[in-house]
Scaffold this motif. Structure first.
Motif, PDB file in Angstrom:
ATOM      1  N   PHE A  13      43.610  41.648  76.516  1.00 29.18           N
ATOM      2  CA  PHE A  13      43.720  40.874  75.275  1.00 29.18           C
ATOM      3  C   PHE A  13      42.381  40.892  74.536  1.00 29.18           C
ATOM      4  O   PHE A  13      41.366  40.443  75.064  1.00 29.18           O
ATOM      5  CB  PHE A  13      44.144  39.436  75.575  1.00 29.18           C
ATOM      6  N   THR A  15      41.371  39.170  72.094  1.00 27.41           N
ATOM      7  CA  THR A  15      40.808  37.841  71.828  1.00 27.41           C
ATOM      8  C   THR A  15      39.970  37.366  73.017  1.00 27.41           C
ATOM      9  O   THR A  15      38.892  36.811  72.833  1.00 27.41           O
ATOM     10  CB  THR A  15      41.922  36.810  71.572  1.00 27.41           C
ATOM     11  N   MET A  16      40.510  37.608  74.233  1.00 27.61           N
ATOM     12  CA  MET A  16      39.763  37.160  75.416  1.00 27.61           C
ATOM     13  C   MET A  16      38.467  37.959  75.563  1.00 27.61           C
ATOM     14  O   MET A  16      37.442  37.404  75.952  1.00 27.61           O
ATOM     15  CB  MET A  16      40.651  37.284  76.659  1.00 27.61           C
ATOM     16  N   ILE A  19      36.072  36.359  73.273  1.00 28.67           N
ATOM     17  CA  ILE A  19      35.618  35.051  73.766  1.00 28.67           C
ATOM     18  C   ILE A  19      34.550  35.229  74.845  1.00 28.67           C
ATOM     19  O   ILE A  19      33.475  34.625  74.789  1.00 28.67           O
ATOM     20  CB  ILE A  19      36.815  34.245  74.333  1.00 28.67           C
ATOM     21  N   ASN A  22      31.392  36.558  73.391  1.00 29.65           N
ATOM     22  CA  ASN A  22      30.725  35.507  72.633  1.00 29.65           C
ATOM     23  C   ASN A  22      29.961  34.545  73.534  1.00 29.65           C
ATOM     24  O   ASN A  22      28.824  34.167  73.238  1.00 29.65           O
ATOM     25  CB  ASN A  22      31.792  34.711  71.875  1.00 29.65           C
ATOM     26  N   LEU A  23      30.638  34.169  74.636  1.00 30.20           N
ATOM     27  CA  LEU A  23      29.998  33.235  75.566  1.00 30.20           C
ATOM     28  C   LEU A  23      28.799  33.889  76.250  1.00 30.20           C
ATOM     29  O   LEU A  23      27.764  33.258  76.443  1.00 30.20           O
ATOM     30  CB  LEU A  23      31.006  32.759  76.614  1.00 30.20           C
ATOM     31  N   GLU A  26      26.017  33.885  73.936  1.00 24.81           N
ATOM     32  CA  GLU A  26      25.480  32.517  73.891  1.00 24.81           C
ATOM     33  C   GLU A  26      24.526  32.266  75.062  1.00 24.81           C
ATOM     34  O   GLU A  26      23.548  31.538  74.949  1.00 24.81           O
ATOM     35  CB  GLU A  26      26.670  31.539  73.934  1.00 24.81           C
ATOM     36  N   ALA A  87      44.068  34.625  84.929  1.00 23.85           N
ATOM     37  CA  ALA A  87      45.026  33.519  85.009  1.00 23.85           C
ATOM     38  C   ALA A  87      45.717  33.505  86.372  1.00 23.85           C
ATOM     39  O   ALA A  87      46.432  32.566  86.688  1.00 23.85           O
ATOM     40  CB  ALA A  87      46.067  33.658  83.906  1.00 23.85           C
ATOM     41  N   LYS A 108      41.506  31.185  84.271  1.00 23.20           N
ATOM     42  CA  LYS A 108      41.715  30.845  82.861  1.00 23.20           C
ATOM     43  C   LYS A 108      42.700  29.676  82.780  1.00 23.20           C
ATOM     44  O   LYS A 108      43.649  29.660  83.557  1.00 23.20           O
ATOM     45  CB  LYS A 108      42.324  32.037  82.113  1.00 23.20           C
ATOM     46  N   PHE A 110      39.089  28.647  81.068  1.00 25.79           N
ATOM     47  CA  PHE A 110      37.836  28.223  81.679  1.00 25.79           C
ATOM     48  C   PHE A 110      36.922  27.606  80.626  1.00 25.79           C
ATOM     49  O   PHE A 110      37.213  27.693  79.431  1.00 25.79           O
ATOM     50  CB  PHE A 110      37.143  29.417  82.335  1.00 25.79           C
TER      51      PHE A 110
ATOM     52  N   ASN B 161      31.216  27.136  69.394  1.00 24.66           N
ATOM     53  CA  ASN B 161      31.607  27.622  70.721  1.00 24.66           C
ATOM     54  C   ASN B 161      32.925  27.024  71.175  1.00 24.66           C
ATOM     55  O   ASN B 161      33.730  27.690  71.820  1.00 24.66           O
ATOM     56  CB  ASN B 161      30.516  27.300  71.749  1.00 24.66           C
ATOM     57  N   VAL B 164      35.541  29.017  69.570  1.00 20.70           N
ATOM     58  CA  VAL B 164      35.679  30.317  70.237  1.00 20.70           C
ATOM     59  C   VAL B 164      36.529  30.159  71.506  1.00 20.70           C
ATOM     60  O   VAL B 164      37.507  30.880  71.715  1.00 20.70           O
ATOM     61  CB  VAL B 164      34.289  30.885  70.599  1.00 20.70           C
ATOM     62  N   LEU B 165      36.174  29.175  72.339  1.00 24.21           N
ATOM     63  CA  LEU B 165      36.902  28.977  73.598  1.00 24.21           C
ATOM     64  C   LEU B 165      38.370  28.633  73.365  1.00 24.21           C
ATOM     65  O   LEU B 165      39.240  29.047  74.121  1.00 24.21           O
ATOM     66  CB  LEU B 165      36.247  27.852  74.399  1.00 24.21           C
ATOM     67  N   GLN B 167      40.298  29.796  71.353  1.00 24.29           N
ATOM     68  CA  GLN B 167      41.121  30.981  71.075  1.00 24.29           C
ATOM     69  C   GLN B 167      41.696  31.621  72.336  1.00 24.29           C
ATOM     70  O   GLN B 167      42.514  32.532  72.270  1.00 24.29           O
ATOM     71  CB  GLN B 167      40.336  32.026  70.281  1.00 24.29           C
ATOM     72  N   GLY B 168      41.279  31.127  73.501  1.00 23.77           N
ATOM     73  CA  GLY B 168      41.807  31.644  74.765  1.00 23.77           C
ATOM     74  C   GLY B 168      43.314  31.479  74.865  1.00 23.77           C
ATOM     75  O   GLY B 168      43.963  32.149  75.663  1.00 23.77           O
ATOM     76  N   GLN B 170      45.458  32.579  73.017  1.00 20.65           N
ATOM     77  CA  GLN B 170      46.174  33.801  72.619  1.00 20.65           C
ATOM     78  C   GLN B 170      46.482  34.677  73.831  1.00 20.65           C
ATOM     79  O   GLN B 170      47.595  35.194  73.983  1.00 20.65           O
ATOM     80  CB  GLN B 170      45.333  34.570  71.597  1.00 20.65           C
ATOM     81  N   ASP B 171      45.521  34.821  74.711  1.00 22.70           N
ATOM     82  CA  ASP B 171      45.710  35.594  75.932  1.00 22.70           C
ATOM     83  C   ASP B 171      46.750  34.920  76.824  1.00 22.70           C
ATOM     84  O   ASP B 171      47.727  35.542  77.249  1.00 22.70           O
ATOM     85  CB  ASP B 171      44.345  35.698  76.640  1.00 22.70           C
ATOM     86  N   LEU B 172      46.571  33.610  77.060  1.00 28.36           N
ATOM     87  CA  LEU B 172      47.440  32.908  78.004  1.00 28.36           C
ATOM     88  C   LEU B 172      48.876  32.803  77.500  1.00 28.36           C
ATOM     89  O   LEU B 172      49.825  33.069  78.237  1.00 28.36           O
ATOM     90  CB  LEU B 172      46.860  31.524  78.314  1.00 28.36           C
ATOM     91  N   GLY B 174      50.195  34.763  75.346  1.00 29.72           N
ATOM     92  CA  GLY B 174      50.690  36.151  75.301  1.00 29.72           C
ATOM     93  C   GLY B 174      51.276  36.545  76.645  1.00 29.72           C
ATOM     94  O   GLY B 174      52.367  37.136  76.716  1.00 29.72           O
TER      95      GLY B 174
END
Lengths: 128, 245
Positions: A13, A15-16, A19, A22-23, A26, A87, A108, A110, B161, B164-165, B167-168, B170-172, B174
């Motif tokens: 994915f 998006t993941m 994420i 991004n983290l 950070e 997951a 996940k 998390f 942040n 951002v988090l 948005q997780g 979408q994966d789950l 999905g």
């Protein structure tokens, strides 16, 4: 911990992947690359230059556990730290990942804190 | 059941039998009688075979019913739970995102207002339009602004942040939706098989599902119990530390 180390983020994915990247950014890591499953990740890892692998488990093509096993089976990558972010949360799977040589396991969804904690732990251990 | 051919054959044999009885040919009569009883036995076998086939078909369709019972009794309610959880997760992610934005916006608006004000005074200072009193006041304002900037930019980056988090989901979701799609396909195939069986007595195509071994469970869904699954990151950590991690 070397903040310049090259990290490969593998998740089907997008998006993941964003994420996690991004983290990581950070947390100060800037040398980041990504792949969408084990099949695309493996040639990159085999080509070398990566210091750390963050991978999902359930992906089409090649799953994260298969990728982990390949990483451990190849002498060039065998010692690479691997963090699984997934997951999948059955005990037998966590045990399977541990037996395959995973260095950390995050389920996940998390938090940024959990990710940081696991990465710190992996590198504190490999440094000591 | 006898068809026309069998019937004609039987009639021919019966005629032969009558002839041999009339001719008092006992040997031939005996032979014909035993041949006819053998035919009778074979017909009986055919009939038993036919019944066995019917029984087999009925049992196959029964097995298919079992599969449908499994689908309707467990998997479809599970799918409903899963889809409800998808709604919950998307709702939660949307709120988290909007809440974070609600906190970010006033901070950035205030920072923008303040920096515009300071910028104006700074220009006046550069063109020597500012009195000493005004300059002192501006210096104080700049100090305050720098202090608040440190706090405010921290708020903005923390809240970003969180977005951002969030948005997780979408994966789950999905992964959950992919599972429900697989279930819908499974129901469709079972129904097609059922129609095929009901429509004719042809043997139903094998509906045996592939061995479930190795199927990944995916994200945890509240209300759906997965045997042997952990419930939190703490449990994962405990399990791993028990394995020497």
């Amino acid at each position: 911990m070397d903040k310049n180390m090259k990290i490969l983020v593998v998740d089907d994915f997008s998006t993941m992947r964003r994420i996690v990247k991004n983290l990581l950014r950070e947390l100060g890591f800037t040398n980041l690359d990504e792949a969408d499953d084990g099949q695309t990740a493996w040639p990159k890892l085999k080509a070398g230059g990566y210091d750390f692998l963050v991978t999902d488990w359930n992906m089409p093509g090649m799953t994260g556990i298969e990728l982990l096993k390949m990483v451990r089976a190849n002498p060039d990558t065998a010692n690479m730290p691997v963090l699984m972010v997934t997951a999948e949360q059955k005990r037998e799977q966590i045990i399977e990942a541990a037996q395959a040589g995973v260095n950390g396991y995050v389920i996940k969804p998390f938090t940024a804190g959990t990710l940081k904690e696991k990465i710190d732990k992996i590198f504190a251990r490999s440094a000591g | 059941m006898q068809d026309e051919g069998d019937r004609l054959e039987l009639l021919a044999k019966a005629k032969q039998l009558v002839e041999s009885i009339e001719a008092k040919d006992d040997a031939s009569t005996g032979e014909l009688l035993s041949a006819m009883s053998l035919d009778r036995e074979q017909n009986l076998f055919k009939e038993v075979g036919h019944l066995t086939r019917q029984l087999h078909d009925n049992l196959s369709s029964f097995a298919l019913d079992e599969q449908l019972i499994g689908l309707t009794g467990k998997e479809i309610p599970d799918a409903k739970e899963r889809l409800n959880y998808v709604i919950e997760m998307t709702d939660d992610a949307a709120h988290k995102t909007l809440n974070a934005i609600d906190e970010i916006l006033p901070v950035t608006i205030e920072m923008q207002r303040k920096s515009e004000e300071l910028s104006k005074n700074w220009s006046r200072f550069l063109s020597r339009d500012l009195s000493l009193e005004e300059f002192k006041e501006m210096s104080g304002e700049i100090s305050k602004f720098l202090d608040s900037s440190c706090v405010n930019t921290k708020i903005v980056s923390d809240k970003t942040n969180e977005i951002v988090l969030a948005q997780g989901y979408q994966d789950l979701t999905g992964q959950i939706i992919k599972k429900v799609i697989a279930l819908v396909q499974n129901v469709e195939e079972s129904l097609v098989d059922l129609i095929r069986i009901a429509g004719s007595h042809e043997e139903a195509a094998s509906t045996k599902k592939e061995e479930e071994k190795g199927v990944l469970e995916g994200p945890a869904v509240p209300g759906i119990v997965i045997d042997g699954a952990v419930n939190s990151q703490d449990e994962v950590d405990d399990l791993l530390s028990s394995l020497g991690f």
